[in-house]
Design an enzyme around this catalytic site. Structure first.
Site, short mmCIF file in Angstrom:
data_model
loop_
_atom_site.label_atom_id
_atom_site.label_comp_id
_atom_site.label_asym_id
_atom_site.label_seq_id
_atom_site.Cartn_x
_atom_site.Cartn_y
_atom_site.Cartn_z
N LYS A 1 0.80 -1.35 -0.02
CA LYS A 1 -0.17 0.10 -0.12
C LYS A 1 0.81 1.26 0.16
O LYS A 1 1.92 1.31 0.51
CB LYS A 1 -0.69 0.02 1.33
CG LYS A 1 -2.06 -1.00 1.35
CD LYS A 1 -2.80 -0.81 2.74
CE LYS A 1 -3.86 -2.06 2.73
NZ LYS A 1 -5.00 -1.91 1.66
N GLU B 1 -6.30 -9.60 0.98
CA GLU B 1 -5.87 -10.61 1.80
C GLU B 1 -7.03 -11.09 2.69
O GLU B 1 -7.13 -12.30 3.14
CB GLU B 1 -4.58 -10.50 2.67
CG GLU B 1 -4.87 -9.60 4.08
CD GLU B 1 -5.36 -8.19 3.75
OE1 GLU B 1 -5.47 -7.83 2.42
OE2 GLU B 1 -6.03 -7.77 4.61
N ARG C 1 -10.14 -11.64 2.27
CA ARG C 1 -11.05 -12.68 1.46
C ARG C 1 -10.29 -14.14 1.80
O ARG C 1 -10.72 -15.06 1.84
CB ARG C 1 -11.35 -12.36 0.25
CG ARG C 1 -10.27 -12.20 -0.73
CD ARG C 1 -10.68 -11.59 -1.96
NE ARG C 1 -10.79 -10.14 -1.78
CZ ARG C 1 -11.18 -8.99 -2.50
NH1 ARG C 1 -11.56 -9.55 -3.86
NH2 ARG C 1 -11.25 -7.75 -2.37
N1 BES Z 1 -8.14 -3.95 4.45
C1 BES Z 1 -8.18 -3.43 3.06
C2 BES Z 1 -9.62 -2.83 3.05
C3 BES Z 1 -9.69 -1.41 3.56
C4 BES Z 1 -9.70 -0.34 2.91
C5 BES Z 1 -10.20 -1.33 5.12
C6 BES Z 1 -9.84 0.97 3.61
C7 BES Z 1 -10.22 -0.13 5.45
C8 BES Z 1 -10.19 1.08 4.95
C9 BES Z 1 -8.12 -4.88 2.16
O1 BES Z 1 -7.42 -5.67 2.84
C10 BES Z 1 -7.84 -4.18 0.97
O2 BES Z 1 -6.76 -3.87 0.85
N2 BES Z 1 -8.43 -4.42 0.04
C11 BES Z 1 -8.13 -3.91 -1.24
C12 BES Z 1 -8.72 -5.07 -2.40
C13 BES Z 1 -8.21 -4.86 -3.73
C14 BES Z 1 -6.57 -5.27 -3.75
C15 BES Z 1 -9.07 -5.70 -4.76
C16 BES Z 1 -8.89 -2.65 -1.71
O3 BES Z 1 -10.04 -2.41 -1.20
O4 BES Z 1 -8.24 -1.77 -2.13
ZN ZN Z 2 -7.03 -5.83 4.63
MN MN Z 3 -5.10 -5.60 2.11
#
Ligand code: BES
Ligand code: ZN
Ligand code: MN
Length: 504
Positions: free
Chosen positions: A286, A358, A360
């Site tokens: 990220k 991750e 899911r």
């Molecule tokens: N933990 C994140 C989702 C999240 C985003 C939680 C903002 C709280 C606030 C999750 O693991 C994630 O990174 N999801 C990605 C999925 C994508 C790579 C398909 C996302 O939402 O960008």
């Molecule tokens: Zn996450």
């Molecule tokens: Mn994530």
């Protein structure tokens, strides 16, 4: 867990000696004309309190807007040192949920002013029902009492020492006491969840999250088991393990069991939570901006742990199993890579497109395991997708279900919990987006409909079991402080999941 003392009284308000007596006011103005002025009235039958507030209500300075406060010192004719008026907004739109917030607002008014004890007067039964009110007021007080600044070295603990609910003399005592006791359990459990979510990644690793859950379980009489890497291999949890493989911190598979005596038949409810104690994104790392917030990526798991605490204490007549999959998602020489193919516990193969998807993966094996442990109905909670936040903002959490009967129960639970979840669609079109060229499915479905493609991914492991999926990514953290809740972890989900369980 240090906790606020709570009491229930039906004494005459005017005679109560307290640092602060809080009473509600609502706006009774029904005209929509542009020059229509607010007409605030106090929601109490107590003549002495009404007299003490009469002049200021007449002045037009106070409008009884939602959570609008007004303080009077040395109110005439009352034993209380201070009278705090808290607004509920329009009387016609008054709800138990607004009352919950008003109680929180009263507590958060008192805290920074050095007031450690207060009495919160419930409105009369005609305005809102006394039982739900009592419970909600206590819940709101606990929610309001929580502040996240636990690591400040010069922290002044401003917690409220004593919160008293004052109900009218006419209400049935036994019913009030039952509602009151529920409010304490639910409020404390929600704050327990919040205290877990608040912990930074270095202070709450997967192992430590497991230990906190086990300690709580032992306290309230839940069964519990903690497992780690070896068990994941034994169960062939290839999806869950693949997330943990890049971290020096071992994963924790947390199982909590509520088995009420004499209940052998009927449904077994499986509560599955995402417990990523820190989400860097892994190799699909990220950006640095706001990454610190990914300590709350275990909020779904923490909600299940808090709900189990409340379940253990409220003792519904239904068996419940919680499975929390805790891991740290890190980039490393040992971390999984995009393109890797993982075999989940169910036998399904998953092509990893993005290591940041991750949640899911850990849930896939958590859901399969909950079914293997006997769950007949499933509910999961996870901070799963940014897409859900894009869709619903910070006003609603997302919800998905493959079963209208299970959903109906959850929807009904929302009326009691006051939490806001909005049902979003599943569908074959979304399922098509996660088909893989090399294996059964892939872990991302492209740019569009990300909350739904994530839900479809989970559904592959749920199969035909009645199931509800809660995506709390946008709601687990309060971005801006409100009069009734601090900025920080919200504890969302605990109350709704609990009520859903109690509906079986
Ligand atoms: N933990 C994140 C989702 C999240 C985003 C939680 C903002 C709280 C606030 C999750 O693991 C994630 O990174 N999801 C990605 C999925 C994508 C790579 C398909 C996302 O939402 O960008
Ligand atoms: Zn996450
Ligand atoms: Mn994530």
């Amino acid at each position: 867990m240090k906790t606020m003392r709570t009491e229930l009284t039906q004494a005459n308000l005017a005679g109560i000696e307290t640092e602060l007596l809080a009473v509600l006011a609502a706006d009774t103005q029904t005209s929509k004309a542009p020059d229509a002025k607010p007409e605030p009235v106090l929601l109490t039958a107590d003549d002495a309190v009404k007299a003490a507030a009469a002049a200021v209500l007449l002045s037009g300075e106070y409008k009884a807007g939602a959570n609008e406060t007004l303080l009077l010192h040395a109110p005439a004719g009352l034993k209380a040192k201070r009278l705090l008026i808290v607004g509920l907004g329009k009387q016609a739109k008054a709800t138990v949920d607004k009352l919950r917030n008003a109680a929180g607002a009263a507590v958060r008014f008192a805290k920074p002013r050095g007031i450690r004890e207060l009495v919160f007067a419930l409105p009369d039964a005609e305005v809102l029902p006394p039982g739900p009110n009592t419970r909600a007021a206590v819940e709101g007080a606990f929610v309001g009492d929580f502040d996240p600044d636990t690591y400040r070295s010069d922290r002044k603990d401003q917690s409220i020492q004593s919160f008293t609910v004052a109900a009218s003399a006419g209400s049935d005592r036994a019913a009030l006491e039952a509602a009151f006791a529920e409010g304490v359990i639910v409020g404390e459990s929600q704050n327990f969840t919040r205290s877990l979510v608040n912990e930074p990644g270095n202070k709450l690793t997967p192992t430590l999250l497991g230990q906190r859950a086990a300690l709580m379980a032992a306290e309230v009489g839940l069964g519990w088991e903690l497992h780690s890497t070896e068990k994941l291999h034994e169960l062939k949890m290839g999806a869950f393990w693949s997330v943990s493989q890049g971290s020096a911190e071992p994963p924790s598979l947390i199982v909590l069991r509520y088995e009420p005596e004499g209940v052998t038949g009927g449904p077994v409810l499986g509560l599955v939570g995402k417990g990523i104690t820190f989400d860097t994104g892994g190799i699909s790392i990220k950006p640095a901006d706001n990454m610190e917030k990914m300590k709350y990526d275990m909020a779904g798991g923490a909600a299940m742990i808090g709900a189990m605490r409340a379940i253990a204490l409220l003792k519904p007549r239904v068996r419940v199993i919680a499975v929390v999959c805790a891991a740290e998602n890190m980039p490393d020489g040992k971390a999984q890579k995009p393109g890797d193919v993982q075999t989940a516990m169910s036998g399904k193969t998953i092509e990893i497109i993005n290591t940041d998807a991750e949640g899911r993966l850990v849930l896939a094996d958590g859901l399969t395991y909950a079914k293997q442990l006997g769950a007949t109905h499933l509910i999961d909670a996870a901070t799963l997708t940014g897409a859900c936040v894009v869709a619903l903002g910070y006003a609603n959490a997302g919800a998905f279900s493959n079963d209208d009967a299970a959903w109906a129960k959850f929807d009904a639970a929302l009326a009691t919990s006051g939490e806001k979840f909005w049902r979003l669609p599943l569908g074959e079109e979304y399922a098509d987006q996660i088909k893989s060229d090399i294996g059964d499915i892939k872990n991302t479905g492209g740019r569009w409909g990300g909350a739904s493609t994530a839900a479809e991914f989970l559904k592959v492991f749920v199969e035909d079991t009645p199931w509800i999926h809660l995506d709390i990514a946008g709601m687990a953290w309060v971005e801006d402080a409100k009069p009734y809740i601090a900025k920080g972890p919200s504890g969302v989900g605990v109350r709704s999941i609990l009520e859903w369980v109690r509906s079986y």
